[in-house]
Design an enzyme around this catalytic site. Sequence first.
Site, PDB file in Angstrom:
ATOM      1  N   MET A  60       0.980  -1.220  -0.010  1.00 36.36           N
ATOM      2  CA  MET A  60      -0.128  -0.228   0.042  1.00 36.36           C
ATOM      3  C   MET A  60       1.022   1.246  -0.146  1.00 36.36           C
ATOM      4  O   MET A  60       0.711   1.638   0.922  1.00 36.36           O
ATOM      5  CB  MET A  60      -1.039   0.024   0.982  1.00 36.36           C
ATOM      6  CG  MET A  60      -1.150  -1.264   1.112  1.00 36.36           C
ATOM      7  SD  MET A  60      -3.796  -1.048   2.523  1.00 36.36           S
ATOM      8  CE  MET A  60      -3.795  -2.343   2.035  1.00 36.36           C
ATOM      9  N   PRO A  61       1.184   1.232  -1.291  1.00 38.99           N
ATOM     10  CA  PRO A  61       2.199   3.332  -1.287  1.00 38.99           C
ATOM     11  C   PRO A  61       1.268   3.950  -1.286  1.00 38.99           C
ATOM     12  O   PRO A  61       0.763   4.091  -1.333  1.00 38.99           O
ATOM     13  CB  PRO A  61       2.163   3.306  -2.864  1.00 38.99           C
ATOM     14  CG  PRO A  61       1.792   1.543  -3.171  1.00 38.99           C
ATOM     15  CD  PRO A  61       1.015   0.875  -2.781  1.00 38.99           C
TER      16      PRO A  61
END
Length: 77
Positions: free
Chosen positions: A1-2
């Site tokens: 999850m950037p």
Amino acid sequence: MPHVVVKLTAGRTEEKKAELANALAKTVVTILGCEDSAVSVGIEDIPNGKWLERVYDPDIRDKPETLYKKPGYRPAG
């Protein structure tokens, strides 16, 4: 999850910041192969005269190991 954080000197319009956030999110999805829903982008406006103390010193000078693209300037101060 950037999660991408962009720090900018103040003065860009909300439209330009939204355009940048969307372009960054698309690039993250393309390069990392993740879903768009997993990407978030935050943009912080840094007041004039505060770049050195709020960005350069803590995020650039003091963390060279995290920089994958180094700036081509040296701040005055």
